[in-house]
Enzyme design. Sequence first.
Site, PDB file in Angstrom:
ATOM      1  N   HIS A 104       1.013  -1.551   0.383  1.00 22.25           N
ATOM      2  CA  HIS A 104      -0.100   0.147   0.439  1.00 22.25           C
ATOM      3  C   HIS A 104       0.847   1.472   0.245  1.00 22.25           C
ATOM      4  O   HIS A 104       0.770   2.159  -0.941  1.00 22.25           O
ATOM      5  CB  HIS A 104      -0.901  -0.069   1.390  1.00 22.25           C
ATOM      6  CG  HIS A 104      -1.894  -0.553   1.026  1.00 22.25           C
ATOM      7  ND1 HIS A 104      -3.673  -1.276   1.850  1.00 22.25           N
ATOM      8  CD2 HIS A 104      -2.152  -1.783   0.465  1.00 22.25           C
ATOM      9  CE1 HIS A 104      -4.094  -1.977   1.667  1.00 22.25           C
ATOM     10  NE2 HIS A 104      -4.294  -2.619   0.111  1.00 22.25           N
ATOM     11  N   LYS A 122      -8.136  -0.769   2.783  1.00 24.38           N
ATOM     12  CA  LYS A 122      -8.086  -0.596   4.604  1.00 24.38           C
ATOM     13  C   LYS A 122      -7.451  -2.129   4.869  1.00 24.38           C
ATOM     14  O   LYS A 122      -8.072  -3.075   4.342  1.00 24.38           O
ATOM     15  CB  LYS A 122      -9.167   0.036   5.570  1.00 24.38           C
ATOM     16  CG  LYS A 122     -10.111  -1.275   5.059  1.00 24.38           C
ATOM     17  CD  LYS A 122     -11.542  -1.454   4.733  1.00 24.38           C
ATOM     18  CE  LYS A 122     -11.696  -2.406   4.148  1.00 24.38           C
ATOM     19  NZ  LYS A 122     -11.899  -3.056   2.371  1.00 24.38           N
TER      20      LYS A 122
END
Length: 380
Positions: A104, A122
Amino acid sequence: MSSIIGFVSRVRTTFNPPEAKPLPNSKPLKFGVLGAAAIAPDALINPVKSHPEAVVFAVAARDKERAGAFAKKHGIAKVFGSYQELIDDPEIDAIYNPLPNGLHYEWTMKALAAGKHVLLEKPAANTAEETRKMFELAETKGLVLLEAFHYRFHPAVHRVKAIIESGELGAVQRTTTSLTLPGGYMKANDIRFNYSLGGGALMDMGCYTINSMRYFAGVDPTEVLSVKHDLSNPQVDRKTVAKFALPGSITSTIVCDLGVPWKFKLIPSMPDLNATIKCEKGDIKFMNYVMPTAYHSITVTTGSKSRVEKAYTFPDLGEPWWTTYRYQLEAFVNRVKGRPTHAWVTKEDSIKNMEAIESVYAKSGLGSRPKSEYVPSSSV
Ligand SMILES: *[C@@H]1O[C@H](CO)[C@@H](O)[C@H](O)[C@H]1NC(C)=O
Ligand SMILES: *[C@@H]1O[C@H](CO)[C@@H](O)[C@H](O)[C@H]1NC(C)=O
């Protein structure tokens, strides 16, 4: 019976949304997707169909053939065999980053450096420090970065928050937020069990349980009281139960499990997607806070009285079949276009969430997931 018909109709429309016509005076936001990820159809590709100002324009996978097959299946115009090439495409406005957690940071930093807004799955990264750096770069560049806590955009979740904030039930005393799946959904070699890629139940499903705990309690934990893990690999939790102390004498429990073992090895358990908020004068049981569009119930109990509420739309926004992701997309597009949003997940919120996750791993000794080795060039 009517609730069954409602369910069938919502689910059917969710998967076959009416396609929105582009708005004549608006340039649609063009998304590029990093990786041919299994979550992309639910999280972005379907929601975009009913949004008049957004399109999924390109997809990249390291295996270009895989990207091509994915693009064909989902009607995506452009295909790349490298993430960087997609990020550098001047036609693309926003990047959707559903890569494994451990990637990420690197790819969000690269996308922001290239001037793209980012919708980031997330948990935001492996660490709070990386999360802070991503948001700081987004701020410097004047770009939108959102950690995709989609459930936070749904009216049912807002209704529960409003009941808490109305004071009807008095102060929050205890919360329990759970997210568990029966064993069998995830294979042993799933990336969610890979430590270096940011694996672990607390990272994956647990990030929701921590986020909803913080959202409903309205404060951040001050201490981790206890942690219990069931491990799948060394350093990787298949299950985590943690207890926190929060300001105002609140105690909270989170439960997350990527694969609850079957009873007698024969009977799968029901998924647990419940949030319970116990207050001074009563409590709220919120069933299915993560995917409330399919079905949910909000049971408010005070003394011997009990009522059930549901909320599929806001008074001025949404359709009953809009998923959490569709509501999230609405806010993301509005934000990029400089308009007000009905909900948001802020930089501080994302950093605090990651801090809470790391505090649990610190308490148990499992340790934070490894920091990315990527070092941004100083020119960004
Ligand atoms: C975890 O993922 C990395 C990167 O893809 C890979 O090199 C490694 O072998 C994986 N580890 C396990 C235990 O599967
Ligand atoms: C979740 O809540 C529902 C509705 O209150 C209840 O029927 C169910 O047993 C709960 N699940 C768990 C695992 O507690």
